[in-house]
Structure formats: C-alpha cells, structure tokens
Write a protein that holds these residues in place. Structure first.
Motif, PDB file in Angstrom:
ATOM      1  N   LEU A 196       0.822  -1.211   0.000  1.00 11.73           N
ATOM      2  CA  LEU A 196       0.000   0.000   0.000  1.00 11.73           C
ATOM      3  C   LEU A 196       0.859   1.265   0.000  1.00 11.73           C
ATOM      4  O   LEU A 196       0.432   2.313  -0.497  1.00 11.73           O
ATOM      5  CB  LEU A 196      -0.989   0.007   1.163  1.00 11.73           C
ATOM      6  CG  LEU A 196      -0.485   0.078   2.598  1.00 11.73           C
ATOM      7  CD1 LEU A 196      -0.267   1.511   3.045  1.00 11.73           C
ATOM      8  CD2 LEU A 196      -1.486  -0.599   3.525  1.00 11.73           C
ATOM      9  N   VAL A 197       2.091   1.178   0.542  1.00  7.18           N
ATOM     10  CA  VAL A 197       2.992   2.324   0.498  1.00  7.18           C
ATOM     11  C   VAL A 197       3.420   2.600  -0.946  1.00  7.18           C
ATOM     12  O   VAL A 197       3.409   3.744  -1.400  1.00  7.18           O
ATOM     13  CB  VAL A 197       4.229   2.085   1.393  1.00  7.18           C
ATOM     14  CG1 VAL A 197       5.247   3.206   1.219  1.00  7.18           C
ATOM     15  CG2 VAL A 197       3.803   1.982   2.858  1.00  7.18           C
ATOM     16  N   TRP A 198       3.757   1.538  -1.677  1.00  7.54           N
ATOM     17  CA  TRP A 198       4.137   1.706  -3.081  1.00  7.54           C
ATOM     18  C   TRP A 198       2.949   2.138  -3.928  1.00  7.54           C
ATOM     19  O   TRP A 198       3.091   2.939  -4.856  1.00  7.54           O
ATOM     20  CB  TRP A 198       4.729   0.404  -3.622  1.00  7.54           C
ATOM     21  CG  TRP A 198       6.101   0.151  -3.096  1.00  7.54           C
ATOM     22  CD1 TRP A 198       6.479  -0.747  -2.124  1.00  7.54           C
ATOM     23  CD2 TRP A 198       7.292   0.826  -3.482  1.00  7.54           C
ATOM     24  NE1 TRP A 198       7.825  -0.671  -1.884  1.00  7.54           N
ATOM     25  CE2 TRP A 198       8.360   0.283  -2.712  1.00  7.54           C
ATOM     26  CE3 TRP A 198       7.584   1.827  -4.400  1.00  7.54           C
ATOM     27  CZ2 TRP A 198       9.679   0.720  -2.843  1.00  7.54           C
ATOM     28  CZ3 TRP A 198       8.902   2.261  -4.527  1.00  7.54           C
ATOM     29  CH2 TRP A 198       9.925   1.710  -3.755  1.00  7.54           C
ATOM     30  N   ALA A 199       1.760   1.615  -3.612  1.00 12.70           N
ATOM     31  CA  ALA A 199       0.555   2.021  -4.351  1.00 12.70           C
ATOM     32  C   ALA A 199       0.280   3.503  -4.148  1.00 12.70           C
ATOM     33  O   ALA A 199      -0.101   4.209  -5.087  1.00 12.70           O
ATOM     34  CB  ALA A 199      -0.644   1.196  -3.881  1.00 12.70           C
ATOM     35  N   THR A 200       0.507   3.986  -2.919  1.00 10.36           N
ATOM     36  CA  THR A 200       0.313   5.404  -2.636  1.00 10.36           C
ATOM     37  C   THR A 200       1.327   6.259  -3.383  1.00 10.36           C
ATOM     38  O   THR A 200       0.973   7.291  -3.981  1.00 10.36           O
ATOM     39  CB  THR A 200       0.434   5.670  -1.125  1.00 10.36           C
ATOM     40  OG1 THR A 200      -0.505   4.841  -0.422  1.00 10.36           O
ATOM     41  CG2 THR A 200       0.174   7.126  -0.803  1.00 10.36           C
ATOM     42  N   ALA A 201       2.588   5.835  -3.358  1.00 10.20           N
ATOM     43  CA  ALA A 201       3.635   6.599  -4.040  1.00 10.20           C
ATOM     44  C   ALA A 201       3.391   6.646  -5.546  1.00 10.20           C
ATOM     45  O   ALA A 201       3.487   7.720  -6.172  1.00 10.20           O
ATOM     46  CB  ALA A 201       4.998   5.980  -3.742  1.00 10.20           C
ATOM     47  N   LEU A 202       3.043   5.512  -6.133  1.00 10.33           N
ATOM     48  CA  LEU A 202       2.779   5.473  -7.577  1.00 10.33           C
ATOM     49  C   LEU A 202       1.516   6.262  -7.928  1.00 10.33           C
ATOM     50  O   LEU A 202       1.483   6.986  -8.925  1.00 10.33           O
ATOM     51  CB  LEU A 202       2.631   4.022  -8.049  1.00 10.33           C
ATOM     52  CG  LEU A 202       3.926   3.213  -8.163  1.00 10.33           C
ATOM     53  CD1 LEU A 202       3.618   1.755  -8.484  1.00 10.33           C
ATOM     54  CD2 LEU A 202       4.820   3.810  -9.260  1.00 10.33           C
ATOM     55  N   GLY A 203       0.489   6.111  -7.100  1.00 11.05           N
ATOM     56  CA  GLY A 203      -0.744   6.859  -7.346  1.00 11.05           C
ATOM     57  C   GLY A 203      -0.525   8.356  -7.286  1.00 11.05           C
ATOM     58  O   GLY A 203      -1.043   9.111  -8.108  1.00 11.05           O
ATOM     59  N   ALA A 204       0.278   8.797  -6.298  1.00 11.68           N
ATOM     60  CA  ALA A 204       0.588  10.222  -6.175  1.00 11.68           C
ATOM     61  C   ALA A 204       1.385  10.714  -7.380  1.00 11.68           C
ATOM     62  O   ALA A 204       1.158  11.823  -7.886  1.00 11.68           O
ATOM     63  CB  ALA A 204       1.361  10.473  -4.889  1.00 11.68           C
ATOM     64  N   LEU A 205       2.328   9.886  -7.854  1.00 12.90           N
ATOM     65  CA  LEU A 205       3.118  10.250  -9.032  1.00 12.90           C
ATOM     66  C   LEU A 205       2.234  10.382 -10.268  1.00 12.90           C
ATOM     67  O   LEU A 205       2.352  11.352 -11.035  1.00 12.90           O
ATOM     68  CB  LEU A 205       4.206   9.196  -9.269  1.00 12.90           C
ATOM     69  CG  LEU A 205       5.071   9.391 -10.526  1.00 12.90           C
ATOM     70  CD1 LEU A 205       5.846  10.690 -10.454  1.00 12.90           C
ATOM     71  CD2 LEU A 205       6.012   8.191 -10.722  1.00 12.90           C
ATOM     72  N   PHE A 206       1.335   9.408 -10.474  1.00  9.73           N
ATOM     73  CA  PHE A 206       0.427   9.452 -11.622  1.00  9.73           C
ATOM     74  C   PHE A 206      -0.498  10.659 -11.534  1.00  9.73           C
ATOM     75  O   PHE A 206      -0.777  11.315 -12.543  1.00  9.73           O
ATOM     76  CB  PHE A 206      -0.388   8.154 -11.687  1.00  9.73           C
ATOM     77  CG  PHE A 206       0.273   7.040 -12.448  1.00  9.73           C
ATOM     78  CD1 PHE A 206      -0.318   6.481 -13.564  1.00  9.73           C
ATOM     79  CD2 PHE A 206       1.505   6.539 -12.045  1.00  9.73           C
ATOM     80  CE1 PHE A 206       0.291   5.457 -14.266  1.00  9.73           C
ATOM     81  CE2 PHE A 206       2.136   5.521 -12.728  1.00  9.73           C
ATOM     82  CZ  PHE A 206       1.528   4.976 -13.847  1.00  9.73           C
ATOM     83  N   LEU A 207      -0.977  10.959 -10.307  1.00  9.85           N
ATOM     84  CA  LEU A 207      -1.853  12.118 -10.120  1.00  9.85           C
ATOM     85  C   LEU A 207      -1.107  13.413 -10.435  1.00  9.85           C
ATOM     86  O   LEU A 207      -1.637  14.294 -11.125  1.00  9.85           O
ATOM     87  CB  LEU A 207      -2.365  12.141  -8.675  1.00  9.85           C
ATOM     88  CG  LEU A 207      -3.179  13.371  -8.243  1.00  9.85           C
ATOM     89  CD1 LEU A 207      -4.453  13.493  -9.064  1.00  9.85           C
ATOM     90  CD2 LEU A 207      -3.499  13.286  -6.752  1.00  9.85           C
TER      91      LEU A 207
END
Length: 293
Positions: free
Chosen positions: A157-168
C-alpha cells in the motif's frame, strides 16, 4: 430531519456490513481472517488506493496541504498520547499505539466514500497512507521495542500510494483494461474490510471495558481536536477538512490488537479498547459527521 437521515444513510451501510461479519462468526461459520486480511492489504487495498488517486480530481496544492496536515495531526496526536500514557503510568507498549492509530482503513475509507463521494475517498486515501506509514514504523517500534523504516517500504500500500501520487501529479493513467482490472480488484476492498472488522471484534476477548470506554472517549476528543486544529492551520477546504477529522478520530484499529498479540503486549487490554471504541463510534461518528457535513 433531513440531516439526520443523511447521516444515517452514510453510517448505516458501514455498521451493517460489520454486523454481518460479527453475526457470521457468532453463528459458527468459518472465516479465514488471516487470509482475507492478507488478500485485502496486499492486493485489493493497494489497488483501491492507486485507482482512487489516479482518478482523483485534486489540485496539487490541495493534495500537499492535506498531506502536511495529516503529518502534523498524527505528530500532534503522538505527542499528546505519549504525555497521557506517561502521566497515567500506563505501559507504552500496550497503550501508545492504540491511542494514536485509528481504523482509517476498515472504517475511515468507507465513511469518506459514503459521506463525500469519490472525492472524499481520494482525500481519505491520503490520510490513510500517512497513518499507515507512521504505523508501520513508529507503531511497530513502540509495540515491539524495535522496528525499522525498511518494513514500511515493503508494504504494497505504500508503493501504491507513491505510484498513485506520481500518476496524479503527472496526469498519467494506465490503459483502460489495466485500470478496469485494478478498479474491480479495488472494489472488493471496502466490503471485505468492513465484514472483517465485524469478524475481528467478534473474536476478541477484552477485559476492563469500563476503563477502556473512558480512554476511548478521551481518544476521540484528543484526535478530533488535534485534527481540526491541523486542518484549520493549513486552511483546508470543507471536504478535506472533514475527511481529516473523521479519519484521525476513527476508533482503535484492529491491527493494534494484532501487533500487541504478536509482540507480547497486553492484548486483552488492547482488545477492550478496540471493542469499546468501535461500539462508541456507532454514536460519536454520526454526531461528528452531522457537525462536519
């Protein structure tokens, strides 16, 4: 009257799904708690976080403000909880983490979605990520007597958050087939988390519920007050402000009990905090939402 009905429409699905899980176990049916927890935390919750952020319509400034407010809020709650534990002469390994960390996943994400729609879920994901990162580092450290930052970065979930924030931030997205797959995977997270919450509460063996109830009331006031101050300090808009307050004020997380059980703290005392705060949330969360909506 309309406000009361609106609040009931928001909180009723949350507690009814938890009641399903509670009743399922109490009537003798099998529920593989470890398997479902691993499934949700490894696959469905990361998928939910990533897709919520990619689809979110959040201005970068608003995202930054909420992220900073979340960090400050949890920092303030940590200091206040540490002072309470020291003044009351309590065991920090048992009580500190439960007083800091709320059930921002099982309860907070569904509440934000039902109360404020997809935008609310996107904001709630940000607060949830801040809590999870602090929980996997400091929370493990105080409960186990040791921990490391590396553990947090092993969590999907930490990586999902980091990737999601980058995509956003970059305005990126994935091909439709990939987004649709992740969206379907993420959609199972919220009902499964709520049912699992009910299952976990049904299996707990608490003691000292009276004292735990008083501590739970203190936690609500402390967390909601500090979160509100942080939201005002960073001048958050109404929806992210409300999401921050509700998320930080959620009842004691079941994961606090699991950590206490794993690392040899007083798990029965933590179970009492989980049960009492969850039962109290049936009353205080609707009131809190009524004040914030």
């Amino acid at each position: 009257m309309n406000l009361v009905l609106t609040v009931l429409e928001i909180v009723a699905p949350v507690f009814l799904l938890a009641l399903i899980g509670f009743t399922w176990v109490r009537t003798g049916h099998e529920y593989r708690l470890e398997f479902v927890t691993k499934l949700t935390m490894t696959l469905s919750v990361p998928a939910l976080i990533f897709t919520a952020l990619v689809k979110a319509d959040i201005e970068p400034a608003a995202l930054s403000a909420l992220s900073l407010a979340s960090v400050v809020a949890y920092g303030g709650v940590t200091i206040a909880a540490w002072l309470v534990v020291k003044m009351m002469g309590l065991d920090s390994r048992t009580y500190l983490a439960p007083l800091i960390f709320g059930n921002t996943g099982n309860l907070g994400l569904p509440l934000a979605l039902f109360a404020f729609g997809e935008a609310g879920l996107s904001y709630a994901v940000v607060v949830f990520a801040a809590m999870a990162l602090w929980s996997f580092t400091f929370g493990v450290y105080v409960t186990a007597g040791g921990g490391s930052l590396g553990k947090a970065f092993k969590e999907p979930l930490v990586w999902a958050t980091a990737l999601g924030a980058l995509f956003l931030w970059r305005g990126w997205t994935l091909p439709p087939f990939a987004m649709n797959t992740l969206s379907l995977l993420g959609q199972i997270a919220i009902p499964l988390m709520l049912i699992t919450l009910g299952v976990a509460v049904a299996r707990l063996h608490p003691h000292g519920l009276g004292r735990a109830a008083l501590m739970s009331l203190g936690k609500v006031v402390l967390c909601a007050g500090i979160a509100a101050l942080a939201g005002l300090w960073f001048n958050l808009a109404p929806v992210p402000f409300a999401v921050l307050v509700v998320q930080v004020a959620t009842p004691v997380a079941v994961t606090s009990y699991m950590l206490a059980e794993k690392y040899g703290a007083d798990s029965d005392a933590v179970a009492a905090l989980v049960v009492s705060s969850t039962l109290l949330s049936v009353i205080y969360l609707p009131v809190l939402l009524a004040l914030l909506i």
